[in-house]
Design an enzyme around this catalytic site. Sequence first.
Site, PDB file in Angstrom:
ATOM      1  N   GLU A 111      -3.588  13.231  10.249  1.00  0.00           N
ATOM      2  CA  GLU A 111      -4.142  12.932   8.927  1.00  0.00           C
ATOM      3  C   GLU A 111      -5.564  12.444   9.130  1.00  0.00           C
ATOM      4  O   GLU A 111      -5.837  11.257   9.208  1.00  0.00           O
ATOM      5  CB  GLU A 111      -3.328  11.855   8.202  1.00  0.00           C
ATOM      6  N   HIS A 143      -2.312   0.244  11.963  1.00  0.00           N
ATOM      7  CA  HIS A 143      -2.209  -1.126  11.462  1.00  0.00           C
ATOM      8  C   HIS A 143      -0.758  -1.475  11.144  1.00  0.00           C
ATOM      9  O   HIS A 143       0.066  -0.595  10.928  1.00  0.00           O
ATOM     10  CB  HIS A 143      -3.055  -1.309  10.201  1.00  0.00           C
ATOM     11  N   ARG A 167      -4.739   5.696  -7.226  1.00  0.00           N
ATOM     12  CA  ARG A 167      -3.904   6.733  -6.613  1.00  0.00           C
ATOM     13  C   ARG A 167      -2.508   6.766  -7.242  1.00  0.00           C
ATOM     14  O   ARG A 167      -1.810   7.765  -7.154  1.00  0.00           O
ATOM     15  CB  ARG A 167      -3.792   6.495  -5.098  1.00  0.00           C
ATOM     16  N   ASP A 209       0.837  -1.203   0.000  1.00  0.00           N
ATOM     17  CA  ASP A 209       0.000   0.000   0.000  1.00  0.00           C
ATOM     18  C   ASP A 209       0.879   1.264   0.000  1.00  0.00           C
ATOM     19  O   ASP A 209       0.731   2.154   0.836  1.00  0.00           O
ATOM     20  CB  ASP A 209      -0.959  -0.002   1.201  1.00  0.00           C
ATOM     21  N   ASP A 259      -0.888   8.600  10.734  1.00  0.00           N
ATOM     22  CA  ASP A 259      -1.588   8.042   9.582  1.00  0.00           C
ATOM     23  C   ASP A 259      -2.919   7.428  10.004  1.00  0.00           C
ATOM     24  O   ASP A 259      -2.997   6.732  11.008  1.00  0.00           O
ATOM     25  CB  ASP A 259      -0.702   6.958   8.954  1.00  0.00           C
ATOM     26  N   GLN A 281      -3.283  -5.336   5.669  1.00  0.00           N
ATOM     27  CA  GLN A 281      -3.022  -4.325   6.710  1.00  0.00           C
ATOM     28  C   GLN A 281      -3.919  -4.633   7.911  1.00  0.00           C
ATOM     29  O   GLN A 281      -5.127  -4.400   7.860  1.00  0.00           O
ATOM     30  CB  GLN A 281      -3.323  -2.919   6.163  1.00  0.00           C
TER      31      GLN A 281
END
Length: 662
Positions: free
Chosen positions: A342, A200, A531, A157, A300, A268
Amino acid sequence: MTLAITVLGESKPMQTVPINISARALNQNLERRGHKIVVNADYDLERRIREHAPALESALRELYADVPEFDTLVKRVLDLCRDYAEQRPAYLRAADLQDEQGHGWIQDPTAIGAMCYVDLFAHDLSGLEQKLPYFKELGISYLHLMPLFKSPEGRSDGGYAVSDYRAVNPALGSMTQLAAIAARFREAGIRLVLDFIYNHTSDQHAWALKAKAGDETYRQFYFMFPDRSEPDEYEQSLREIFPEEAPGSFSWVPETNAWVWTSFKNYQWDLNYRNPNVFLAMAGEMLALANVGIEALRLDAVAFAWKQKGTPCESLEQVYTLVEAFNRVARIAAPSLLFKSEAIVHPDEVVRYIGPDRCQLSYNPLLMALLWETLATRETRLLTYSLKHRFAIDPAAQWVNYIRCHDDIGWTFSDEDAAAVGINGFDHRQFLNAFYTNRFEGGFARGVPFQFNPRTGDCRVCGSTASLAGLEKALNEETSVEADLAIKRIALMYSVIYGIGGIPLLYLGDEIAVLNDYSFRDDPHHHDDSRWVQRPRFNDEMFAAAREVGSPQHQLFETIKRLGALRQQEPVLGGHDTAFIDMLDPALFSYVRHHQGETLLALHNFSENSLSIDAAIARDNVGSDGWTDLLSGMVIEPHNELLLDPYQVYWLVKKRAAIRHD
Ligand code: GLC
Ligand code: GLC
């Protein structure tokens, strides 16, 4: 009092000197004599424990009051703090002493952030080091490196599935090298920021491997359910983060014989913070990063860390408490460390993460989304209305303002704000998704959809700044006139985040107008995650284009550099005092800033039409003797009208005899 001091740069690295003098006085004294001096932190550590332990204990009590031997837990956390404080390198202790006074640098206009993937931007850590002159050229003083930890190839990821927080991905370099770069960059005035991926781990992390091997202690680090009954109950109130690619929030993991909680991808594994050993373990990982010389940690996916049945399991009260507990650990063991939140969530929730006791820095997803919204609609009313109500935050904290990042754009404005200016939130998001994914007749944007959810109609958008702002279409299908407009759109948005107050964050590549990279579609690891369209591998041609006088890339590069230089020169760009002004013309956006006795009026034309406006706004806010536009360096005499070209921005201050140029 006895102090151990380290004189940096001398052959004997450590000298212990008994001195009967306060730490601060000693530092000042030696600094005056030209020494860089660091005071051993033992004395300060005990003081900090006295100061912060009560708040730490009360946060832990809220989370863990019911665990047996709560007092032992508090003691274990404090011991952990002591261990890491003792291991903390001397030069970081010096920074701690300074920063304890309030992290002044985050309020300073000279703070300019940038972010990149080490591998994509510079190949590896050595390559990154060679980019130092480039960062300096852009005025960057804070560099966020995307996750560079050990992470399973192909199941990472983008690095957000970490198998070891204490190891750098060997393809990039090593932890020792990272520590050396952190120190070197710090000397050069650049602070390093990394992620604290605390929600995670990867399913290849040592804890996950032990859990797979049946170790009960580590099974309890995660959420494991023998059958679907509990997952089904939870899922009734959960949002799906990756509905296309990783539907649901649980994954069956045969080795564990259980459904494991996986909010993001199936590899994750969410950590279970109800288990205090998880808090302890992650506090250790956090302090280890701080001791490498990292100055701020991006928390995160901060919102997801606490789960409770019947709730969305995002931004629960316990998450804020958890952040407070981590914050106190940092205050004690690594006081110069900051957190950046975030939280890409409703703006009411975003602000709750912000403050000196939680995250001193926060992404500003609202401003980001609304800048794109305004660019599409050419109407500024939702932007102005929302910022009037939501831009002011705790003066000890600071926004990190950005246009693009490695993730998708979610339309996180508030439906209530939209309704207040006559906009239906749901319909408006449908329009914005259509506009930015090339489903809107005549639109300039070339973005791609991300994670369309047919059940809710929800969708998000990906794309590079340049492609979303019209450069890709202009270069492929149009003329230099449209290319010029696209560059102006990017410059307009960047001037907002460099001027409005807070720290601007440059997504590296934006400054040289990097376009979408569609090659992810052929990559088996990335084809289902759009992304990657805005995560290109940089090459020499991209940088060369920015040096070619006359190219659109060069024009933009020069603008971004100029914005950076102005932040170095103009104290009025610091502080928190920004007031937004309602404008008659729907395409105009305006704010006025006051700082250190100066006033700046910013005017922005969000349309491709020229506009003329009554100069009364400048007379009323800045004075009637004429104005200097900081962006162009031009002096404007007090006319009755101010003219704004398509997408033009003015930063007006009182007329100056001669403009300072960089
Ligand atoms: C954050 C990251 C994103 C990642 C997710 C899971 O939102 O920005 O890239 O996929 O967390 O770690
Ligand atoms: C984050 C955000 C979400 C985003 C996701 C993946 O946690 O909350 O909005 O889409 O990660 O990028």
